[in-house]
Scaffold this motif. Structure first.
Motif, PDB file in Angstrom:
ATOM      1  N   LYS A 170       0.825  -1.208   0.000  1.00 64.36           N
ATOM      2  CA  LYS A 170       0.000   0.000   0.000  1.00 64.36           C
ATOM      3  C   LYS A 170       0.863   1.263   0.000  1.00 64.36           C
ATOM      4  N   GLU A 171       1.896   1.288   0.833  1.00 69.79           N
ATOM      5  CA  GLU A 171       2.732   2.478   0.945  1.00 69.79           C
ATOM      6  C   GLU A 171       3.512   2.756  -0.335  1.00 69.79           C
ATOM      7  N   LEU A 172       3.993   1.702  -0.986  1.00 73.67           N
ATOM      8  CA  LEU A 172       4.826   1.869  -2.176  1.00 73.67           C
ATOM      9  C   LEU A 172       4.005   1.896  -3.466  1.00 73.67           C
ATOM     10  N   ASP A 173       2.706   1.647  -3.342  1.00 78.24           N
ATOM     11  CA  ASP A 173       1.794   1.644  -4.488  1.00 78.24           C
ATOM     12  C   ASP A 173       2.224   0.630  -5.552  1.00 78.24           C
ATOM     13  N   ARG A 174       2.713  -0.500  -5.098  1.00 79.49           N
ATOM     14  CA  ARG A 174       3.029  -1.633  -5.971  1.00 79.49           C
ATOM     15  C   ARG A 174       3.008  -2.891  -5.121  1.00 79.49           C
TER      16      ARG A 174
END
Length: 365
Positions: A170-174
């Motif tokens: 979620k944080e890295l959007d991958r």
């Protein structure tokens, strides 16, 4: 089973039916690493173990933040059957257990895959007891900077790694993948602590034993992988790890025999990839320099298998002679050059202690 393996196997989707490449049933890693071989995978070996003590949440998190596609936890069992992340069941060299007087009596000698090993073992500790220990750097003479973090981090459970994966995705959007290895599965099975069932159970509880999940399962034991494929019917790809010499524990077949064209064809019936020691891709000459590539990549690809070798490290002591800089074995050499050289053989990814180097190297192809 054969039909399902044909769908999962790397390259088989596009080779057999190009229209399926973008289909929902194609594994997530196919998008990262399709048959065009344009984007090799970077696997954070024990996390970012070149920068943090291995198999800690801090090491795994740093790996993802440095660009690793997958975090690699090695899995062993506790006395109460919980999967935790340690490179070996012996933990005297990776935790502070030797300095804990309350556990002095747990030190003993066991036969680990036929080798006499003395120390402290995860299967003699409950999870609650293990959680009182703290991780330490495994090779402090080479990675002195990592000793800064000795005593800072717990021994994580596999579930905690999956929780971290979810948060980082979620944080890295991958989507961050996981590449778990079952360590010494025959040894643990004989202790009544089978690794396969809890591994599959945890993956399914987290919705990760499915086609399209960014998960590989790996093992040095072919029997272990066949059980995962045939008995447990896992839906994620399986990877057979191989050594430059020897054979799997209590397996009459050598690793070399498994890697013949006929052996690879047989393996492809129940595994999806290989994780060879990197010297099996490019062996070293007598003077320690890199030699000429073998046919293993071509032969494995011909059998429809991925090839993701191990282990790439930055320090001189691990590099081929011509890529070392200076005489200090702990100093960094030309690690980027080594990884680019191996990537140009057509491998599908690599295991590295330094994921930032792997992420950079693949942009230089």
């Amino acid at each position: 089973m054969a039909d399902r393996r044909q769908v999962l196997r790397f390259g088989a989707v596009a080779a057999a039916a190009p229209a399926l490449t973008g289909a929902a049933s194609a594994p997530a890693w196919a998008a990262d690493r399709g048959p065009s071989r344009t984007r090799p995978l970077v696997v954070g070996h024990r996390g970012a173990s070149g920068y943090r003590p291995e198999h800690t949440l801090a090491s795994y998190e740093l790996a993802a933040r440095l660009g690793a596609d997958y975090m690699e936890p090695d899995l062993v069992a506790t006395k109460d059957g919980v999967l935790v992340c340690r490179h070996e069941p012996e933990i005297g060299g990776t935790t502070d257990v030797a300095a804990r007087p309350e556990f002095a009596g747990r030190k003993r000698t066991v036969s680990l895959d036929g080798v006499s090993v003395t120390g402290w073992f995860t299967h003699d500790f409950t999870l609650a007891e293990l959680k009182t220990l703290r991780a330490t750097e495994r090779i402090p003479a080479v990675r002195q900077r990592n000793t800064l973090y000795d005593g800072r981090f717990e021994v994580p459970t596999f579930q905690e790694v999956l929780d971290l994966r979810k948060r980082l995705s979620k944080e890295l959007d991958r989507e961050v993948g996981v590449f778990p290895e079952t360590k010494h599965p025959t040894y643990f099975r004989r202790l009544g602590l089978e690794l396969e069932k809890p591994l599959v159970r945890v993956l399914r509880r987290n919705g990760l034993d499915r086609r399209g999940a960014k998960v590989f399962i790996q093992s040095f034991e072919a029997v272990n992988l066949r059980a995962l494929a045939d008995e447990h019917r896992v839906e994620v790809p399986l990877v057979f790890l191989t050594g430059a010499a020897g054979s799997p524990f209590e397996d009459p077949r050598s690793y070399a025999d498994y890697l013949t064209p006929a052996g690879l064809k047989e393996l492809s019936q129940y595994v999806d990839g290989l994780g060879p020691e990197k010297g099996q891709i490019i062996p070293r000459k007598a003077d320690g320099a890199l030699g000429s590539p073998t046919r293993l990549v071509a032969d494995a690809h011909g059998a429809g298998l991925t090839v993701i070798p191990y282990t790439f490290r930055a320090e001189n002591s691990f590099l081929p002679a011509e890529l070392r800089v200076g005489t200090d074995p702990a100093a960094y050499g030309k690690a980027i050059d080594e990884q680019v050289t191996f990537l140009r053989t057509g491998i599908d990814g690599l295991f590295t202690d330094n994921p930032d180097i792997g992420a950079l190297a693949r942009t230089l192809l």
